[in-house]
Design a protein around this motif. Sequence first.
Motif, PDB file in Angstrom:
ATOM      1  N   ASN A   1      63.509  90.721  45.644  1.00 14.55           N
ATOM      2  CA  ASN A   1      63.299  91.190  44.273  1.00 14.55           C
ATOM      3  C   ASN A   1      63.013  92.689  44.254  1.00 14.55           C
ATOM      4  O   ASN A   1      63.505  93.428  43.398  1.00 14.55           O
ATOM      5  CB  ASN A   1      62.138  90.424  43.625  1.00 14.55           C
ATOM      6  CG  ASN A   1      62.522  88.990  43.292  1.00 14.55           C
ATOM      7  OD1 ASN A   1      63.700  88.681  43.124  1.00 14.55           O
ATOM      8  ND2 ASN A   1      61.538  88.110  43.207  1.00 14.55           N
ATOM      9  N   GLN A   2      62.212  93.143  45.209  1.00  8.92           N
ATOM     10  CA  GLN A   2      61.920  94.575  45.298  1.00  8.92           C
ATOM     11  C   GLN A   2      63.179  95.362  45.644  1.00  8.92           C
ATOM     12  O   GLN A   2      63.417  96.450  45.116  1.00  8.92           O
ATOM     13  CB  GLN A   2      60.837  94.814  46.348  1.00  8.92           C
ATOM     14  CG  GLN A   2      59.471  94.253  45.958  1.00  8.92           C
ATOM     15  CD  GLN A   2      58.448  94.408  47.069  1.00  8.92           C
ATOM     16  OE1 GLN A   2      58.787  94.777  48.190  1.00  8.92           O
ATOM     17  NE2 GLN A   2      57.186  94.125  46.758  1.00  8.92           N
TER      18      GLN A   2
ATOM     19  N   ALA B   1      61.682  86.040  48.940  1.00 11.81           N
ATOM     20  CA  ALA B   1      62.019  86.254  47.530  1.00 11.81           C
ATOM     21  C   ALA B   1      61.397  87.547  47.013  1.00 11.81           C
ATOM     22  O   ALA B   1      62.035  88.319  46.287  1.00 11.81           O
ATOM     23  CB  ALA B   1      61.553  85.062  46.700  1.00 11.81           C
ATOM     24  N   THR B   2      60.154  87.805  47.401  1.00 15.24           N
ATOM     25  CA  THR B   2      59.481  89.035  46.967  1.00 15.24           C
ATOM     26  C   THR B   2      60.204  90.268  47.496  1.00 15.24           C
ATOM     27  O   THR B   2      60.444  91.237  46.760  1.00 15.24           O
ATOM     28  CB  THR B   2      58.019  89.036  47.451  1.00 15.24           C
ATOM     29  OG1 THR B   2      57.342  87.904  46.899  1.00 15.24           O
ATOM     30  CG2 THR B   2      57.310  90.308  47.021  1.00 15.24           C
TER      31      THR B   2
ATOM     32  N   GLN C   1      65.141  81.912  45.801  1.00 16.80           N
ATOM     33  CA  GLN C   1      64.443  81.044  44.858  1.00 16.80           C
ATOM     34  C   GLN C   1      64.793  79.581  45.128  1.00 16.80           C
ATOM     35  O   GLN C   1      63.933  78.690  45.028  1.00 16.80           O
ATOM     36  CB  GLN C   1      64.827  81.421  43.420  1.00 16.80           C
ATOM     37  CG  GLN C   1      63.970  80.739  42.367  1.00 16.80           C
ATOM     38  CD  GLN C   1      62.492  81.069  42.512  1.00 16.80           C
ATOM     39  OE1 GLN C   1      62.121  82.230  42.676  1.00 16.80           O
ATOM     40  NE2 GLN C   1      61.644  80.048  42.477  1.00 16.80           N
TER      41      GLN C   1
ATOM     42  N   THR D   1      66.258  94.509  44.969  1.00 19.29           N
ATOM     43  CA  THR D   1      67.137  94.507  43.803  1.00 19.29           C
ATOM     44  C   THR D   1      66.674  95.531  42.774  1.00 19.29           C
ATOM     45  O   THR D   1      67.476  96.258  42.182  1.00 19.29           O
ATOM     46  CB  THR D   1      67.159  93.103  43.170  1.00 19.29           C
ATOM     47  OG1 THR D   1      67.586  92.163  44.150  1.00 19.29           O
ATOM     48  CG2 THR D   1      68.105  93.057  41.986  1.00 19.29           C
TER      49      THR D   1
ATOM     50  N   SER E   1      68.452  86.974  46.181  1.00 21.97           N
ATOM     51  CA  SER E   1      67.213  86.626  45.493  1.00 21.97           C
ATOM     52  C   SER E   1      67.325  85.245  44.861  1.00 21.97           C
ATOM     53  O   SER E   1      66.378  84.450  44.892  1.00 21.97           O
ATOM     54  CB  SER E   1      66.893  87.678  44.429  1.00 21.97           C
ATOM     55  OG  SER E   1      65.689  87.365  43.764  1.00 21.97           O
TER      56      SER E   1
ATOM     57  N   SER F   1      70.526  90.822  44.795  1.00 26.35           N
ATOM     58  CA  SER F   1      70.364  89.969  43.616  1.00 26.35           C
ATOM     59  C   SER F   1      70.844  88.552  43.905  1.00 26.35           C
ATOM     60  O   SER F   1      70.190  87.572  43.544  1.00 26.35           O
ATOM     61  CB  SER F   1      71.147  90.561  42.439  1.00 26.35           C
ATOM     62  OG  SER F   1      71.050  89.722  41.308  1.00 26.35           O
TER      63      SER F   1
END
Length: 504
Positions: A286-287, A282-283, A154, A289, A150, A147
């Motif tokens: 995110n996955q 980032a992708t 960003q 997290t 992430s 997290s």
Amino acid sequence: MKPSLPNTGSAPRHYTRQLKWAVAVLVVAGGSVLIWRTTASPHHTSGVTQFPLVSVSRAQFGHLTAFSPQSLTMTPTQNVTVSPLVSGTISKILVSSGQVVSAGQPLAVLSNPALTSAVSQAEANVSMMQAKVSAAQSTGSTANGASQLSNNAQSQITLAEREMASVSSSGSYSAMTVAEDQKFLTIVQSPSGPYLEAISQAQSALQKAQSQVQQAQTSGSPSAITAAQEMLAFDQQELNSAQALDKTVVTFAQRNLATAQAAQSQAMQYAQQNLAAAKTTATDLNQLTASSMAPSSSTLTSLQQQLQAADSALSAAQTAVQDLTVKAPVAGTVSGIEGVSGQGSSPAAPIMSITSTSSNLVMTLPETLSQNLHSGQSITIETPQGAKTVQVQSNVPMPNTSSLYQVSLNAPASLTPGQSVTAEVPVQSARGTIIPASALIPQIGNKALVETVNHGFLHTLVLHIVLQNSRQAIVSSLSPNTEVVSPANTELANGARVRTLGQG
């Protein structure tokens, strides 16, 4: 009355023979038992079990390079042309014609903002991938770490988007350079420009001189004819000079424009790649997290491979920036300087030449191998006198070929011209769990058996060899600090109890 004794003298002889055989059998049987008690259990001494002793080494996570042996020949080098290893604009020439230089001495400095920008972005990518790998390896804190990463990813996207906007802007350094060079080329090619105007004036003067020659010939005056012809020759020379100057200036302007456009394109390409990498990161985070689970071994392997790729990209970017400083490939005297400050240059455009005062080791390599070498890099060569460390002096494309490069190295004093030696040229590098090559029991393909020791028991694993050189190997699916048997012992069974020696 004494009891009577048997008359042994009259006993049958076959009874005596049987008695002797019985005694012999007992002696042999007793000796066999003694030998069995002594040798049948070699691992028992005074009631203490002695298990087989094996030498072990601890697996370590690190960086490994594989090498390819290549042949070199020592040959006297007479005249060496010097070209930059990367494209850029010449900022400064550091030497003068006739100056004596040493091998590795800086000769010129180039500028290329796209390359320096690539280093900063590559450093950011490495930091991010290191953090991702660390987060993935942290049991119980993967989701929280992902997290946080992430959010960092960003920020990297925002940074990459700003970089993209900056590169795309007409106010960027590369765009302004292209615009200025385009403007200069337009001026020199314009009919009203100073160079074409000079040609036009010279042509008019030449036509006038031709007319004067005709008039003088009509008048028949020898002195007038001579004067007119001299003026005609002078005007012709002026026209030739004006045309030559125009051609030189146009060529100079075209080269600078091409270099500026290439730098702008390269900067845009870097920005696009950085933005794509930031979005992919980032992708992935995110996955990670969202899953709130520790990553699988395949995910961790993928992250480590991405870290390796980021490391390689950073190394390449740093090398490219270092290569903006053009260094002397050999010791000698500067015999000519073709480059000037402000001029665009590339690996195909020599900027000066050096008359060598020493002999070099020279080898011809395909581009796939030569790209792993750069000026100043140290490599090992095997000579009749043993292993020697030498430095790469130059790495330039061979004339009339696009796939072969000539690499020169400084030669040890113990070698003579014409002598051949072998060099270890880096082929591939990787990061991972490293074990001694002697611990491998090769199998079909890139697989090998590796014997590990855990709490005194030997376990045999089938592992994939990622990379190997003559001394070490990187294997997959093996944790650092694992004890591996080195050298391998093929006589021990899987699950055997062992003692270890030489842990480290």
